[in-house]
Design an enzyme around this catalytic site. Structure first.
Site, mmCIF file in Angstrom:
data_model
loop_
_atom_site.group_PDB
_atom_site.id
_atom_site.type_symbol
_atom_site.label_atom_id
_atom_site.label_comp_id
_atom_site.label_asym_id
_atom_site.label_seq_id
_atom_site.Cartn_x
_atom_site.Cartn_y
_atom_site.Cartn_z
ATOM 1 N N ALA A 16 4.718 -3.957 -5.033
ATOM 2 C CA ALA A 16 3.791 -4.898 -5.664
ATOM 3 C C ALA A 16 2.437 -4.241 -5.919
ATOM 4 C CB ALA A 16 3.625 -6.132 -4.784
ATOM 5 N N ALA B 203 8.487 -1.793 1.506
ATOM 6 C CA ALA B 203 8.946 -1.442 0.159
ATOM 7 C C ALA B 203 8.570 -2.529 -0.840
ATOM 8 C CB ALA B 203 10.459 -1.211 0.155
ATOM 9 N N ASP B 204 8.760 -3.783 -0.467
ATOM 10 C CA ASP B 204 8.392 -4.902 -1.340
ATOM 11 C C ASP B 204 6.898 -4.925 -1.629
ATOM 12 O OD1 ASP B 204 10.606 -6.418 -2.206
ATOM 13 O OD2 ASP B 204 10.848 -7.328 -0.242
ATOM 14 N N ILE B 205 6.102 -4.946 -0.568
ATOM 15 C CA ILE B 205 4.661 -5.049 -0.753
ATOM 16 C C ILE B 205 4.103 -3.779 -1.390
ATOM 17 C CG2 ILE B 205 2.439 -5.319 0.411
ATOM 18 C CD1 ILE B 205 4.063 -7.870 0.323
#
Length: 393
Positions: free
Chosen positions: A177, A172-174
């Site tokens: 981004a 989810a983070d990457i």
């Protein structure tokens, strides 16, 4: 020696008003391509500077060092009227701002999109949050774990009947981004034509859901909510990790041609004509029995042997590697996925390599990850000089 071409984002200024993972990673990708990324940090610094459980020579963690190369660090207390005024001056010179405060905080700090747009109409302003700038969950704190759980990703991760499992990497983070970079570069190109910037709303929740193509296609087609399937695939079988004599490897016979090659290699013509396995849909329907039959054959050799034999026959296969094996192996080394950069305190520091290779204008490590506030005076001098030049006829 031929002169190096300018990097594609040279001349673009980005204010990285974000911490931890999604925002810093997005801004590092822009910095790698030549953007002047100024990391605007609170006086105590990005909380990732002190993350992870092992001690470095200096105060910054290895995680911080892998998320912030090619940036300059400026410390500001945005609750201070004086520092906020300087941030406004800096924002006038910027093309992009990336922030990841919880929705509502930038409004209270008066550094929100509308405030910045009033002084810089072409600004591309990216807000990264857990659940987006609107909706019933907007005000919730959002981290990768919560986004994986609440987006459905965890419901299809792991094995049927097992405990909940998250993806081993922060998808989810990457993912957020990457989508943020896609959005902001698109908006920047548009702003060159229209003269107008825009506000981009990127969330971990939306990013995680965007990866659900096969799962939701399956659900919308059958009406049955998808569940975890281990290493297997919803579109074809066999396509997963299978057990050999000494351990597991991965392989895929995803179409009729490859399926025929596999059966021929295993000397199992009976599988080709078997009514449970004669089509892709039948193999999917009877996957468990199919894999059991194949693993009886694979038990005759070690995993590495099978990978070699399958590849020689034109059937996709591969070993299951640890991170050290992947990064330090012959292919990871050739692709330069581990590189060393010079750091004023740490000396040589390992960094993950560039995930996309720009062959005409290769990414460069121009700066090590910055020390906290390292460029305070340098940036202030630049802005003051800019004011002076603005007032000169």
């Amino acid at each position: 020696m031929a002169q190096k071409k300018p990097l594609p984002l040279q001349g673009i200024r980005v204010l990285d008003v974000s911490q931890v993972m999604a925002g810093p990673f997005a801004c590092m990708m822009l910095a790698d391509l030549g953007a002047d990324v100024i990391k605007v940090e609170p006086p105590g610094g990005d909380q990732t500077r002190g993350a992870m459980g092992f001690k470095m020579k200096g105060p910054d963690s290895m995680g911080f060092l892998n998320l912030n190369r090619n940036k300059r660090s400026l410390t500001l207390n945005l609750k201070s009227e004086e520092d906020r005024a300087f941030f406004y001056d800096l924002a006038k010179t910027a093309d992009v701002i990336v922030e990841n405060y919880r929705p509502g905080v930038v409004q209270r700090l008066r550094i929100d999109y509308e405030s910045i747009k009033a002084i810089n109409p072409k600004i591309i302003y990216v807000s990264i949050s857990g659940f987006g700038q609107s909706g019933p969950w907007a005000s919730r704190p959002g981290f990768d774990l919560m986004a994986q759980a609440m987006s459905g990703v965890m419901s299809v991760t792991g094995y049927k009947g097992g405990k909940p499992v998250k993806a081993g990497v922060p998808v989810a983070d990457i993912g957020c981004a990457l989508f943020a970079v896609y959005g902001l570069l698109s908006a920047y190109i548009g702003a060159q034509k229209t003269g107008e910037g825009q506000h981009i709303d990127a969330s971990l929740f939306d990013a995680a859901m965007a990866f659900s193509i096969w799962d939701m296609s399956d659900y919308w087609g059958t009406g049955v909510p998808p569940g975890p399937t281990g290493t297997s695939n919803k579109m074809s079988a066999p396509y997963q990790a299978v057990k050999a004599r000494d351990g597991y490897f991965v392989m895929g016979a995803t179409n009729q041609k490859l399926w025929g090659k596999l059966c021929e290699l295993l000397q199992r013509p009976d599988l080709i004509s078997h009514p449970d396995y004669d089509t892709v849909s039948q193999r999917l329907k009877h996957r468990e029995a199919l894999i059991e039959a194949l693993e009886q054959e694979f038990a005759a050799r070690d995993a590495d042997d099978w990978v070699e034999v399958l590849l020689a026959a034109g059937i996709p296969a591969g070993p299951i590697l640890t991170y050290p094996e992947a990064f330090e192996g012959e292919h990871g080394t050739h692709r330069r996925m581990c590189m060393e950069i010079d750091h004023p305190i740490e000396g040589k520091v390992k960094n993950i390599g560039f995930p996309v290779k720009m062959l005409g204008t290769p990414q460069q490590v121009r700066r090590p990850p910055p020390l906290l506030g390292e460029h305070n005076q340098e940036i202030r001098t630049e802005i003051e000089a800019g004011h002076q030049s603005e007032g000169t006829p």
